[in-house]
Design a protein around this motif. Sequence first.
Motif, PDB file in Angstrom:
ATOM      1  N   PHE A 141       0.850  -1.185   0.000  1.00 44.47           N
ATOM      2  CA  PHE A 141       0.000   0.000   0.000  1.00 44.47           C
ATOM      3  C   PHE A 141       0.890   1.240   0.000  1.00 44.47           C
ATOM      4  N   PHE A 142       0.371   2.313  -0.600  1.00 49.79           N
ATOM      5  CA  PHE A 142       1.191   3.527  -0.742  1.00 49.79           C
ATOM      6  C   PHE A 142       0.317   4.771  -0.792  1.00 49.79           C
ATOM      7  N   CYS A 143       0.838   5.866  -0.224  1.00 51.93           N
ATOM      8  CA  CYS A 143       0.296   7.203  -0.471  1.00 51.93           C
ATOM      9  C   CYS A 143       1.477   8.129  -0.748  1.00 51.93           C
ATOM     10  N   PRO A 144       1.323   9.100  -1.637  1.00 56.41           N
ATOM     11  CA  PRO A 144       2.450   9.977  -1.980  1.00 56.41           C
ATOM     12  C   PRO A 144       2.826  10.933  -0.847  1.00 56.41           C
ATOM     13  N   CYS A 189      -6.403   1.596   4.902  1.00 56.25           N
ATOM     14  CA  CYS A 189      -6.997   2.784   4.289  1.00 56.25           C
ATOM     15  C   CYS A 189      -5.962   3.888   4.067  1.00 56.25           C
ATOM     16  N   PRO A 190      -5.446   4.036   2.832  1.00 57.08           N
ATOM     17  CA  PRO A 190      -4.575   5.170   2.533  1.00 57.08           C
ATOM     18  C   PRO A 190      -5.397   6.458   2.508  1.00 57.08           C
ATOM     19  N   LEU A 191      -4.833   7.542   3.021  1.00 57.21           N
ATOM     20  CA  LEU A 191      -5.468   8.852   2.970  1.00 57.21           C
ATOM     21  C   LEU A 191      -4.471   9.844   2.367  1.00 57.21           C
ATOM     22  N   PHE A 192      -4.888  10.548   1.333  1.00 58.25           N
ATOM     23  CA  PHE A 192      -4.032  11.565   0.727  1.00 58.25           C
ATOM     24  C   PHE A 192      -4.019  12.795   1.628  1.00 58.25           C
ATOM     25  N   PHE A 274      -7.813  20.401  -0.756  1.00 58.65           N
ATOM     26  CA  PHE A 274      -8.113  19.590  -1.937  1.00 58.65           C
ATOM     27  C   PHE A 274      -7.923  18.103  -1.658  1.00 58.65           C
ATOM     28  N   PHE A 275      -6.816  17.741  -1.011  1.00 56.88           N
ATOM     29  CA  PHE A 275      -6.568  16.322  -0.755  1.00 56.88           C
ATOM     30  C   PHE A 275      -7.572  15.750   0.247  1.00 56.88           C
ATOM     31  N   LEU A 297      -6.853   0.181   9.597  1.00 57.35           N
ATOM     32  CA  LEU A 297      -5.467   0.622   9.715  1.00 57.35           C
ATOM     33  C   LEU A 297      -5.286   1.732   8.680  1.00 57.35           C
ATOM     34  N   SER A 298      -5.324   2.974   9.122  1.00 54.80           N
ATOM     35  CA  SER A 298      -5.226   4.097   8.191  1.00 54.80           C
ATOM     36  C   SER A 298      -3.794   4.623   8.142  1.00 54.80           C
ATOM     37  N   PHE A 299      -3.489   5.372   7.076  1.00 55.66           N
ATOM     38  CA  PHE A 299      -2.165   5.986   7.017  1.00 55.66           C
ATOM     39  C   PHE A 299      -2.164   7.202   6.100  1.00 55.66           C
TER      40      PHE A 299
END
Length: 405
Positions: A141-144, A189-192, A274-275, A297-299
Motif C-alpha cells: 500500500f502507498f500514499c504519496p 486505508c490510505p489517505l491523501f 483539496f486532498f 489501519l489508516s495511514f
Amino acid sequence: RRRHPTSSSSPKKEEEQKEEEASLAPRPALLTCVSVAEREATTRQNSEKAKADTKRRIRRAVVERYARISRPHLKVPEVTTVRRVWAMSDLHVDFEANRQHVLSLVAHPQDALIVAGDVAPTLPLFEEVMAALVAKFKLVFFCPGNHCLWVRKGDHQTSLDKFFELLYACDKLGVVTYPANVGNDVIVCPLFSWYDTSFVDGDAVDKLKFFDANCLWPAFLDDDDDNDDDQEGLDDDQEGLDDATKARRRRRRGPVVDGVECAASSLVPGIAAFFRELNEPAIDALEERRPRGSVVLSFTHFVPRPDLYEGIGGVHFLGHIMGDKRIADAVKHLASSVHVFGHSHLNVDAFLDDDGVRYVQNALGHDENLNVVEGKANNGNANLPLPILIWDADYVKPIKGDDLT
C-alpha cells in the motif's frame, strides 16, 4: 500484477472473480484527470461567475472525475488475504544507502506492507523500488509524500499531474492506493494529505515559503481569491481592484507550466483542503461496504496531530509544514485502530490517551536526520530501521508495542 485469491469454487464465482480482476485494471484516465476536469469545469461555467468560483468548480471537477475513474477500485470488497501488516515511511531511496537497504529487505510473501510516502523524487527510481517491494510482499500500500511530488524543469507537468501519474504507476505495479479489505475484516486505508500552516500556532510563512519549492501546484488550488471580499471576481487588470489586493496577488503568483498558472508556493492552504476532498469518495465507499466490527489501519504521509511533532532541536516553526489537524478528524471518523504516518522523521510508536489510537511513524529518513529509535546517525549503517509490525492475524485486535519481539 495485483494478486487475487485463488479458488476452486463454482464457475459462477470464477466468473465473478474474472470480472473483479478486470475492474481492477490500471486507470490510464488518471493521466488526464486534471486536464479533462479543468476543461469540463471551465466549459460549464457561466461567464459572469467569479474567478474564485471557477477555482472551486475545477477542484470539484477533478474530485468527481477521480471518483468516476476509481469507482471499481473503491467498490472492491477484498483484494486478497494477508497474515500480517508491516509499515514504514520516508524511504528516500535517492540516497544510495537507503536504496540498498530497501532492496535488501527480507521478503514476507504472506504479508502486506504500508509505505507512507516519500519513496523517491523521480518516477523511474520510484518504480524500481516499488516493483522490488511488490515482489517481496503479498500486498503493498502507498500514499504519496511531498518528495514524491517534486517536479523538474522540463517535466512539463505540475505536482498534481505527477500525483495522478504516481497513482497510475502504482496501478501498473500492483501497488494499492485506495482502501482495501485484506481479510479477517481488516481494512487498510490510505489517505491523501498535505500540510496546512495552521498545524501549529504562530506565523512562519515568510521563513518557510521556499519549502518544497520543487513542487508546482496549479493556481486553482490557491484559495487566495476566495478571501478578497469586495474584490472577489475582479481580474488583476480590471478597474476597481485596489492596490493592496494587486500587490498580494503578485506575491502569491507562481510560474506558468505549459500554459498552466501555478500557485506561488506549496504553503497555500487550498492544497491540503483539496486532498481532504479527494479522500471523500474512498471514505464513502469504505463506509458502505465496511463489515461490522472491522478493524481499520489508516495511514497518511503527513503528521495527524501537533503533539506527535515536538520539533527538531526546538525548531518550532517547522511545525507549520509538518501536518494537518484535520487528518485526526478523518482518523476519528474511520475509528482507526492504528494510524501510520511519516514526514517528520521523528519515529513514534505510542497510544494517545484521548483517542486510543496507536500512532506509528517508522521513517527510514536520510543522512541529515537522526534515527530517533536507534539514537544514531542514519547514514546507511545497520541501524537503519526495518518495517514495523502493526497487525497480525493471530491477534484478535492490532497488537500493542509491548507485544513485539
